[in-house]
Scaffold this active site. Structure first.
Site, PDB file in Angstrom:
ATOM      1  N   SER A  56       0.837  -1.199   0.000  1.00 44.42           N
ATOM      2  CA  SER A  56       0.000   0.000   0.000  1.00 44.42           C
ATOM      3  C   SER A  56       0.872   1.249   0.000  1.00 44.42           C
ATOM      4  O   SER A  56       1.993   1.245   0.543  1.00 44.42           O
ATOM      5  CB  SER A  56      -0.857  -0.012   1.269  1.00 44.42           C
ATOM      6  N   TYR A  96      -2.118  -1.314  10.808  1.00 44.39           N
ATOM      7  CA  TYR A  96      -2.375  -1.837   9.454  1.00 44.39           C
ATOM      8  C   TYR A  96      -1.202  -1.484   8.532  1.00 44.39           C
ATOM      9  O   TYR A  96      -0.632  -2.344   7.851  1.00 44.39           O
ATOM     10  CB  TYR A  96      -3.687  -1.276   8.889  1.00 44.39           C
ATOM     11  N   LYS A 102       2.000  -3.814   6.497  1.00 39.08           N
ATOM     12  CA  LYS A 102       2.430  -3.777   5.088  1.00 39.08           C
ATOM     13  C   LYS A 102       3.933  -3.526   4.986  1.00 39.08           C
ATOM     14  O   LYS A 102       4.635  -4.150   4.207  1.00 39.08           O
ATOM     15  CB  LYS A 102       1.662  -2.689   4.326  1.00 39.08           C
TER      16      LYS A 102
HETATM   17  P1  NAD Z   1     -10.946  -7.299   1.034  1.00 33.38           P
HETATM   18  O1  NAD Z   1     -11.151  -7.328   2.496  1.00 33.38           O
HETATM   19  O2  NAD Z   1     -12.118  -7.043   0.146  1.00 33.38           O
HETATM   20  O3  NAD Z   1     -10.255  -8.672   0.557  1.00 33.38           O
HETATM   21  C1  NAD Z   1      -9.384  -9.397   1.380  1.00 33.38           C
HETATM   22  C2  NAD Z   1      -9.835 -10.859   1.366  1.00 33.38           C
HETATM   23  O4  NAD Z   1      -8.943 -11.619   2.186  1.00 33.38           O
HETATM   24  C3  NAD Z   1     -11.250 -11.034   1.930  1.00 33.38           C
HETATM   25  O5  NAD Z   1     -12.016 -11.804   1.031  1.00 33.38           O
HETATM   26  C4  NAD Z   1     -11.020 -11.781   3.253  1.00 33.38           C
HETATM   27  O6  NAD Z   1     -12.093 -12.638   3.573  1.00 33.38           O
HETATM   28  C5  NAD Z   1      -9.712 -12.512   2.964  1.00 33.38           C
HETATM   29  N1  NAD Z   1      -8.921 -12.841   4.157  1.00 33.38           N
HETATM   30  C6  NAD Z   1      -8.571 -12.012   5.181  1.00 33.38           C
HETATM   31  N2  NAD Z   1      -7.834 -12.682   6.078  1.00 33.38           N
HETATM   32  C7  NAD Z   1      -7.697 -13.957   5.611  1.00 33.38           C
HETATM   33  C8  NAD Z   1      -7.047 -15.117   6.097  1.00 33.38           C
HETATM   34  N3  NAD Z   1      -6.394 -15.118   7.267  1.00 33.38           N
HETATM   35  N4  NAD Z   1      -7.110 -16.251   5.364  1.00 33.38           N
HETATM   36  C9  NAD Z   1      -7.782 -16.287   4.191  1.00 33.38           C
HETATM   37  N5  NAD Z   1      -8.435 -15.213   3.684  1.00 33.38           N
HETATM   38  C10 NAD Z   1      -8.388 -14.063   4.391  1.00 33.38           C
HETATM   39  O7  NAD Z   1      -9.779  -6.231   0.725  1.00 33.38           O
HETATM   40  P2  NAD Z   1      -9.278  -5.630  -0.651  1.00 33.38           P
HETATM   41  O8  NAD Z   1      -9.653  -4.197  -0.688  1.00 33.38           O
HETATM   42  O9  NAD Z   1      -9.635  -6.525  -1.778  1.00 33.38           O
HETATM   43  O10 NAD Z   1      -7.709  -5.675  -0.390  1.00 33.38           O
HETATM   44  C11 NAD Z   1      -6.894  -6.771  -0.820  1.00 33.38           C
HETATM   45  C12 NAD Z   1      -5.482  -6.553  -0.317  1.00 33.38           C
HETATM   46  O11 NAD Z   1      -4.994  -5.301  -0.822  1.00 33.38           O
HETATM   47  C13 NAD Z   1      -5.352  -6.473   1.203  1.00 33.38           C
HETATM   48  O12 NAD Z   1      -4.142  -7.090   1.579  1.00 33.38           O
HETATM   49  C14 NAD Z   1      -5.293  -4.986   1.474  1.00 33.38           C
HETATM   50  O13 NAD Z   1      -4.614  -4.687   2.648  1.00 33.38           O
HETATM   51  C15 NAD Z   1      -4.522  -4.502   0.249  1.00 33.38           C
HETATM   52  N6  NAD Z   1      -4.773  -3.083  -0.045  1.00 33.38           N
HETATM   53  C16 NAD Z   1      -6.054  -2.649  -0.214  1.00 33.38           C
HETATM   54  C17 NAD Z   1      -6.300  -1.296  -0.470  1.00 33.38           C
HETATM   55  C18 NAD Z   1      -7.703  -0.781  -0.632  1.00 33.38           C
HETATM   56  O14 NAD Z   1      -7.887   0.422  -0.596  1.00 33.38           O
HETATM   57  N7  NAD Z   1      -8.710  -1.624  -0.846  1.00 33.38           N
HETATM   58  C19 NAD Z   1      -5.215  -0.399  -0.553  1.00 33.38           C
HETATM   59  C20 NAD Z   1      -3.917  -0.891  -0.393  1.00 33.38           C
HETATM   60  C21 NAD Z   1      -3.706  -2.248  -0.137  1.00 33.38           C
HETATM   61  C1  UD1 Z   2      -7.021   4.956   3.816  1.00 35.46           C
HETATM   62  C2  UD1 Z   2      -6.011   4.513   4.832  1.00 35.46           C
HETATM   63  C3  UD1 Z   2      -4.890   3.776   4.128  1.00 35.46           C
HETATM   64  C4  UD1 Z   2      -5.451   2.614   3.323  1.00 35.46           C
HETATM   65  C5  UD1 Z   2      -6.505   3.157   2.362  1.00 35.46           C
HETATM   66  C6  UD1 Z   2      -7.183   2.065   1.594  1.00 35.46           C
HETATM   67  C7  UD1 Z   2      -6.194   6.109   6.684  1.00 35.46           C
HETATM   68  C8  UD1 Z   2      -5.504   7.207   7.441  1.00 35.46           C
HETATM   69  N1  UD1 Z   2      -5.525   5.644   5.598  1.00 35.46           N
HETATM   70  O1  UD1 Z   2      -6.355   5.835   2.926  1.00 35.46           O
HETATM   71  O2  UD1 Z   2      -3.962   3.280   5.070  1.00 35.46           O
HETATM   72  O3  UD1 Z   2      -4.423   1.945   2.602  1.00 35.46           O
HETATM   73  O4  UD1 Z   2      -7.507   3.867   3.095  1.00 35.46           O
HETATM   74  O5  UD1 Z   2      -7.988   1.275   2.414  1.00 35.46           O
HETATM   75  O6  UD1 Z   2      -7.268   5.678   7.041  1.00 35.46           O
HETATM   76  N2  UD1 Z   2     -12.510  11.308   3.557  1.00 35.46           N
HETATM   77  C9  UD1 Z   2     -13.521  12.159   3.946  1.00 35.46           C
HETATM   78  N3  UD1 Z   2     -14.666  11.632   4.459  1.00 35.46           N
HETATM   79  C10 UD1 Z   2     -14.854  10.277   4.602  1.00 35.46           C
HETATM   80  C11 UD1 Z   2     -13.804   9.403   4.191  1.00 35.46           C
HETATM   81  C12 UD1 Z   2     -12.644   9.946   3.686  1.00 35.46           C
HETATM   82  O7  UD1 Z   2     -13.402  13.378   3.827  1.00 35.46           O
HETATM   83  O8  UD1 Z   2     -15.905   9.837   5.093  1.00 35.46           O
HETATM   84  C13 UD1 Z   2     -11.287  11.884   2.965  1.00 35.46           C
HETATM   85  C14 UD1 Z   2     -10.008  11.566   3.717  1.00 35.46           C
HETATM   86  O9  UD1 Z   2      -9.750  12.543   4.692  1.00 35.46           O
HETATM   87  C15 UD1 Z   2      -8.978  11.556   2.580  1.00 35.46           C
HETATM   88  C16 UD1 Z   2      -9.777  11.062   1.364  1.00 35.46           C
HETATM   89  O10 UD1 Z   2     -11.147  11.286   1.675  1.00 35.46           O
HETATM   90  O11 UD1 Z   2      -8.538  12.875   2.295  1.00 35.46           O
HETATM   91  C17 UD1 Z   2      -9.584   9.578   1.071  1.00 35.46           C
HETATM   92  O12 UD1 Z   2      -9.818   8.830   2.277  1.00 35.46           O
HETATM   93  P1  UD1 Z   2      -9.881   7.219   2.295  1.00 35.46           P
HETATM   94  O13 UD1 Z   2     -10.765   6.746   1.210  1.00 35.46           O
HETATM   95  O14 UD1 Z   2     -10.209   6.799   3.688  1.00 35.46           O
HETATM   96  O15 UD1 Z   2      -8.413   6.795   1.898  1.00 35.46           O
HETATM   97  P2  UD1 Z   2      -6.992   7.203   2.553  1.00 35.46           P
HETATM   98  O16 UD1 Z   2      -7.155   8.007   3.777  1.00 35.46           O
HETATM   99  O17 UD1 Z   2      -6.169   7.784   1.462  1.00 35.46           O
END
Ligand code: NAD
Ligand code: UD1
Length: 336
Positions: free
Chosen positions: A124, A149, A153
């Site tokens: 991330s 969290y 990572k």
């Molecule tokens: P998500 O929660 O939709 O998907 C994660 C999946 O992993 C889920 O289906 C959950 O059931 C499964 N899981 C969790 N723990 C497990 C375990 N111990 N064993 C087996 N399955 C397990 O999340 P996502 O948004 O699809 O994210 C996927 C990956 O990308 C995650 O590692 C997350 O941290 C990373 N990531 C997501 C974002 C984002 O904004 N969505 C940003 C940066 C990184």
């Molecule tokens: C957040 C996480 C980041 C994670 C990412 C994806 C934090 C501090 N960071 O990133 O670690 O990898 O999500 O899951 O939580 N905002 C509002 N109102 C809301 C929600 C968000 O104003 O209800 C604003 C936030 O202040 C930010 C932007 O929208 O400026 C995006 O927020 P968000 O979607 O939560 O993502 P990040 O904060 O970038």
């Protein structure tokens, strides 16, 4: 040869599995449904028009993983499984360290013992911490994470780097995602958060559908063009395609490489609200409140390394991201 997709029933994993199946890969999805539902698997099948295997298993279950590797010829693993809620990670740090770090260590041990040494990992942009200026580049120092969290990572990146240093037969690709939003064009799969969303786009779509009354904008006194926080939003299908390029890289040799997956463009909270209103025809009521602790003003990528070395770049713009998020929410008001 098969590709094991851990967390493949989740938001990013399901979109990536569809693109893998469409490309002709043999896909094995492994998930424990902690944050996803079995219905996601039916939708993947419907959209991709292809078949795949599914194993209900936890990545911390060594015996379960050994069985999966013994019964299948797995070439590489795309590792999405993990917990991802920032606020929850501050309340339950041990659960996050155990699931994300413990789970990844167990997965890598099972991979090593099965002779499968290619892994693409979901990292991330949070690993850049708050001290690096945007655009963020992969050669900037990682660290200074502000919540457990983000620290999971950062540590997993270090663990996988150490693994490669200890054994050069490994091929590790670390992908630093910026802010994934949007959904598959079909509207059949998308982000399906439990409870009140923490992230911006699912919050906006739930205001649009009438589940939430208004958006709380977390601060309008940041040093940005309109005072609200700026982020690099990326369409989840673009992100999925990035994994196919990363997988080809992982399968083409050995090494340990890190890539940003972002668009390189920053949009403020109010830019996203306006783009969503335009794409959906809905009005989003919002109230400006205090900053959210831990937030930074500006975070966007320099995506040029992924373009140069993986041949990948994002294709979709903010209008399509908003239209597809809305299409998913409108068709699935209660999620899956
Ligand atoms: P998500 O929660 O939709 O998907 C994660 C999946 O992993 C889920 O289906 C959950 O059931 C499964 N899981 C969790 N723990 C497990 C375990 N111990 N064993 C087996 N399955 C397990 O999340 P996502 O948004 O699809 O994210 C996927 C990956 O990308 C995650 O590692 C997350 O941290 C990373 N990531 C997501 C974002 C984002 O904004 N969505 C940003 C940066 C990184
Ligand atoms: C957040 C996480 C980041 C994670 C990412 C994806 C934090 C501090 N960071 O990133 O670690 O990898 O999500 O899951 O939580 N905002 C509002 N109102 C809301 C929600 C968000 O104003 O209800 C604003 C936030 O202040 C930010 C932007 O929208 O400026 C995006 O927020 P968000 O979607 O939560 O993502 P990040 O904060 O970038």
């Amino acid at each position: 040869m098969s590709i094991l997709v851990t967390g493949g029933a989740g938001y990013i994993g399901s979109h990536t599995s569809i693109e893998l199946i469409k490309e002709g890969y043999d896909v094995i999805i492994l998930d424990n449904f902690y944050n996803s539902k079995p219905e996601a698997l039916n939708r993947i099948k419907k959209i991709s028009g292809g078949d795949f295997k599914f194993v209900e298993c936890d990545i911390r279950d060594r015996a379960g993983l050994d069985k999966v590797f013994a019964e299948n010829d797995i070439e590489a693993v795309i590792h999405f499984a993990g917990l991802k809620a920032v606020g929850e990670s501050c309340r339950k740090p041990l659960e996050y360290y155990e699931n994300n770090i413990g789970g990844t260590v167990t997965l890598c041990q099972a991979m090593r013992d099965a002779g499968c040494k290619k892994i693409v990992f979901s990292s991330s942009a949070t690993v850049y911490g708050s001290n690096n200026p945007s655009p963020l580049r992969e050669d900037m120092p990682a660290g200074g994470t502000t919540n457990p969290y983000g620290t999971t990572k950062l540590y997993i990146e270090r663990i996988l780097e150490d693994l490669y240093k200890s054994d050069n037969e490994w091929s590790v690709v670390l992908l630093r995602y910026f802010n994934p939003i949007g959904a598959h064009k079909s509207g059949l799969i998308g982000e399906d958060p439990n409870g009140i969303p923490n992230n911006l786009m699912p919050y906006i779509t739930q205001v649009a559908i009438g589940k939430l009354n208004h958006l709380n904008v977390f601060g309008d006194d940041y040093p940005t063009h309109d005072g609200t926080g700026v982020r690099d939003y990326i369409h989840v299908v673009d992100l999925a395609m990035g994994h196919l390029c990363a997988l080809k890289k992982a399968c083409s040799g050995t090494g340990c490489d890190v890539y940003n997956l972002g668009t390189g463009k920053g949009y403020s909270v109010l830019d996203v609200v306006k783009a969503f209103e335009k794409a959906s025809g809905q009005t989003i009521k919002y109230v400006v409140g205090d900053r959210r602790p831990g937030d930074i003003a500006i975070c966007y990528s320099d995506p040029s390394k992924a373009k140069a070395e993986l041949g990948w770049e994002a294709k979709f713009g903010i209008d399509e991201m908003c239209a597809d998020s809305w299409n998913w929410q409108k068709n699935n008001p209660q999620g899956l």
